[in-house]
Design a protein around this motif. Structure first.
Motif, PDB file in Angstrom:
ATOM      1  N   CYS A  49      12.443  89.336 -79.226  1.00 52.12           N
ATOM      2  CA  CYS A  49      11.843  89.014 -80.526  1.00 52.12           C
ATOM      3  C   CYS A  49      10.359  88.721 -80.350  1.00 52.12           C
ATOM      4  N   THR A  50       9.709  89.545 -79.574  1.00 50.45           N
ATOM      5  CA  THR A  50       8.281  89.344 -79.308  1.00 50.45           C
ATOM      6  C   THR A  50       7.445  90.525 -79.801  1.00 50.45           C
TER       7      THR A  50
ATOM      8  N   LEU B 285      14.339  81.479 -72.976  1.00 47.92           N
ATOM      9  CA  LEU B 285      14.281  81.253 -74.417  1.00 47.92           C
ATOM     10  C   LEU B 285      13.842  82.521 -75.145  1.00 47.92           C
ATOM     11  N   ILE B 286      14.535  82.817 -76.259  1.00 52.33           N
ATOM     12  CA  ILE B 286      14.139  83.930 -77.116  1.00 52.33           C
ATOM     13  C   ILE B 286      12.904  83.546 -77.919  1.00 52.33           C
ATOM     14  N   GLY B 287      11.957  84.469 -78.037  1.00 48.03           N
ATOM     15  CA  GLY B 287      10.919  84.302 -79.045  1.00 48.03           C
ATOM     16  C   GLY B 287       9.532  83.995 -78.545  1.00 48.03           C
ATOM     17  N   ASP B 288       9.368  83.649 -77.279  1.00 47.22           N
ATOM     18  CA  ASP B 288       8.035  83.353 -76.772  1.00 47.22           C
ATOM     19  C   ASP B 288       7.531  84.493 -75.896  1.00 47.22           C
TER      20      ASP B 288
ATOM     21  N   MET C 122      25.891  81.442 -73.833  1.00 47.24           N
ATOM     22  CA  MET C 122      25.738  82.679 -74.581  1.00 47.24           C
ATOM     23  C   MET C 122      26.496  83.786 -73.871  1.00 47.24           C
TER      24      MET C 122
ATOM     25  N   THR D 117      20.470  88.919 -76.292  1.00 45.10           N
ATOM     26  CA  THR D 117      19.577  90.051 -76.537  1.00 45.10           C
ATOM     27  C   THR D 117      19.138  90.710 -75.235  1.00 45.10           C
TER      28      THR D 117
ATOM     29  N   TYR E  86      17.588  72.867 -76.271  1.00 46.85           N
ATOM     30  CA  TYR E  86      17.190  73.884 -75.304  1.00 46.85           C
ATOM     31  C   TYR E  86      15.739  74.312 -75.514  1.00 46.85           C
ATOM     32  N   SER E  87      15.364  74.580 -76.774  1.00 50.14           N
ATOM     33  CA  SER E  87      13.997  75.076 -76.972  1.00 50.14           C
ATOM     34  C   SER E  87      13.011  73.931 -77.071  1.00 50.14           C
ATOM     35  N   THR E  88      13.490  72.719 -77.447  1.00 43.74           N
ATOM     36  CA  THR E  88      12.549  71.616 -77.703  1.00 43.74           C
ATOM     37  C   THR E  88      12.606  70.589 -76.582  1.00 43.74           C
TER      38      THR E  88
END
Lengths: 404, 404
Positions: free
Chosen positions: A89-90, A128-131, A192, A238, A402-404
């Motif tokens: 998701c980048t 982590l997804i997204g970074d 996951m 993903t 997890y993300s924070t």
């Protein structure tokens, strides 16, 4: 198959157990913790055949899109893997990052003395997804990891460590075949995890002589029976990637059946290691459905039980609440059952049969770390086992922050 | 629809709010705690039309099999409901128990002065799967509950209390229509809640004049949009039952559209009450999928997110981990998506769009008790909302020690 029986499985060895492979795992600074986070597996040949299977999630990370593309050639010289970020998701920029990483690996290997193109380099990422990844650190790390490559077992060890995320231990296995060829592998993944792979990366290596079709057949057969039947939390990532690389360094071309068997055994063992180290695990639970009309039915019924939050919390509490198992079977999508023909056993004790519970069904001891749930549908001859775990406080704790 | 807007919704009233209904709830000794555990809803007429929807689980409890059968007549005089035991997976003997209960209710009502047959009595049970009911206590209780029946609101209150299991509060609602007819209802259910109903029992009553087809249409439409879109843990019980009984006591025959609307509003309100009291709830989460090609697609995508353990634990931790939402959408069975067209928002803030996260996506405040997750697929005009909750330590705790 007598040779296969005599083959020796070793857990202390991984991707560098077969001849023709080097590996390394370094701390490139991608993880804030300073732990190892960048791994390289390099195939010295003489062959470079390869096969891969990937996540079935429609949302695919950039490295999955890249690796699917390069694998269309059926060949790979190297796999670069990072933990500390999934690069999912980048957007187009994330895909550029993957491409740049493969280019950097190819350049570094060429400098080192092996002319390599980016199209011969698969990329795997996890985290982590997204970074976006910190590309300055990744690219500097690529140069270092190529210099660190070692042919001995230590290189494989370090690579297995470098792909860990919430894993608490590295996962490796090697199978030495008496005909003098070997399959080795490493894997990561703790949460996951679901059929259609898991949140997992796995690199398998072999010094057998085998073409792409042979590798592809062995890998697909093994994945379908192992990783696709590991379901920790019903979530499928993903980034899931399983690669198999062959160097041909042994000079031995095994029969397809022997290759299939060896790859299956390594995948099965890595699967057991993933299950044992799953997030928050306090019980290893195997759900087996027998007596199904088809393997698809057995799979869907077993998965329905293995994913059921109420079954999983009951297992955490060592509670032989078999009604939840029966109810979960009754919800398996597309599986027609006859409730009165179902028999359910916990750890070998029948708890439900002929449409009702057995007298001592509430007394079965589930206090140990391993629980066998067997559901006989009473309708046919097909059976499937799925590995899962309980749903514990530790799973909730680990995944709520997890993300924070 | 101006009448519907002016209709008055009251939560302090339930099944006895409409004219023509009596109810009672007593402690019959089925629950070890001594709490109320047996409820009766009685229709005094002049009409006895009824409709029902039931669990889609293939494993159906004895009372579900019974009630489905008696409802083929399209009429009911009474509903007897017990908590303290589901009477599911209890074999032919369990079905006999249900039948005997209906016979006892019919006999007691006949003694009381209303000639009634067992075929006019629906039976609902809720509690642990797999144990026989203590029939001596149930049958003695049936006589008592018929004697206790009251027409005022207190009877409805007591009935709503008597069907509670892990519920912490009774759930009731009534809608008074300005044209002088009323719909009332009560419900229970806290865990094992999923589309295709939930682990829930719900009895709705109305004094409107409506035939079976009108009731059936209103009930199916409302269930599909409310109870079928409540998903606490993806588990669907063996006992789910929603019944709608009409007494015709108001003498008013509303337009189908008005009846539909009233039943929908009561179901929607009861649904919100079930969500708020779900097992282990610390967050009420609504997942809305918009921009889908079809309502089915929107439903499957929303359900995939609402059932995802990693999304639910993130919500528990107030963690805006939107990557888990995108990954869950990518796994929705049968829904073809285009990842780059997806937009995800948390509480109105866009966190993912154009294939990547927004700059402040990790800063969104999810610390409050209500979280709105909106996923726009960018492909069409259909939308669906599903109510769920977070996955908390309390859920694990409550469900790891239920039968033992």
């Amino acid at each position: 198959m007598t040779e296969a029986v005599a083959a020796r499985l070793v857990r202390a060895q991984g991707v560098t157990a077969p001849g023709g492979f080097r590996a390394a795992g370094i701390a490139a600074g991608i993880k804030k913790s300073g732990a190892r986070d960048l791994a390289l597996v390099f195939n010295e040949g003489p062959d470079y055949t390869a096969a891969g299977v990937f996540t079935q999630n429609q949302v695919k990370a950039a490295p999955v899109l890249w690796s699917q593309q390069v694998l269309t050639t059926g060949a790979l010289r190297a796999v670069i893997l990072n933990s500390g970020g999934a690069n999912a998701c980048t957007g187009p920029a994330g895909f550029q990052d993957t491409h740049a990483t493969a280019e950097a690996v190819a350049a570094a290997l060429s400098d080192w003395g092996t002319e390599t193109g980016a199209i011969e380099v698969a990329v795997c990422s996890t985290g982590l997804i997204g970074d976006r990844l910190p590309m300055d650190k990744v690219l500097a790390g690529v140069t270092n990891v190529v210099h660190e490559m070692a042919g001995g077992l230590s290189g494989g060890d370090e690579a297995a460590q470098a792909i860990m995320t919430t894993d608490t231990v590295p996962k490796q296995a090697a199978l030495h075949h008496p005909e003098n060829w070997t399959v080795g592998g490493m894997a990561k993944g703790a949460g996951m995890l679901a059929p259609s792979l898991a949140t997992m990366l796995c690199v398998l290596t072999t010094d057998a002589v085998a073409d792409h079709a042979a590798l592809d057949g062995a890998l697909r057969r093994a994945s379908a029976r192992t990783f696709d039947r590991l379901d920790i939390d019903g979530c499928c990532s993903t980034n899931d990637t399983v690669l198999l690389l062959a160097s041909g360094a042994s000079g031995v071309a095994p029969a397809q059946e022997d290759l299939d068997d060896a790859v299956l055994r390594i995948c099965d063992d890595l699967c057991a290691q993933l299950q044992s180290d799953a997030e928050g695990v306090t019980k290893r639970v195997t759900v087996t459905v027998t007596g199904a009309r088809s393997e698809d039915d057995a799979f869907m019924a077993a998965r329905s039980v293995a994913r059921d939050s109420l079954v999983k919390t009951a297992m955490f509490g060592s509670d032989p609440n078999w009604g939840r198992v029966v109810a979960a079977v009754g919800l398996a999508p597309g599986v027609i059952i006859e409730p009165d023909r179902i028999t359910v056993s916990f750890n070998g004790s029948v708890v439900f049969t002929d449409g009702t519970g057995t007298p001592d069904s509430r007394e079965v001891d589930l206090s140990g770390p391993d629980i066998q749930v067997v559901v006989d549908l009473g309708l046919g001859d097909s059976q499937v086992s799925i590995r899962t775990t309980d749903l514990s406080h530790a799973y909730v704790e680990e995944n709520s922050a997890y993300s924070t």
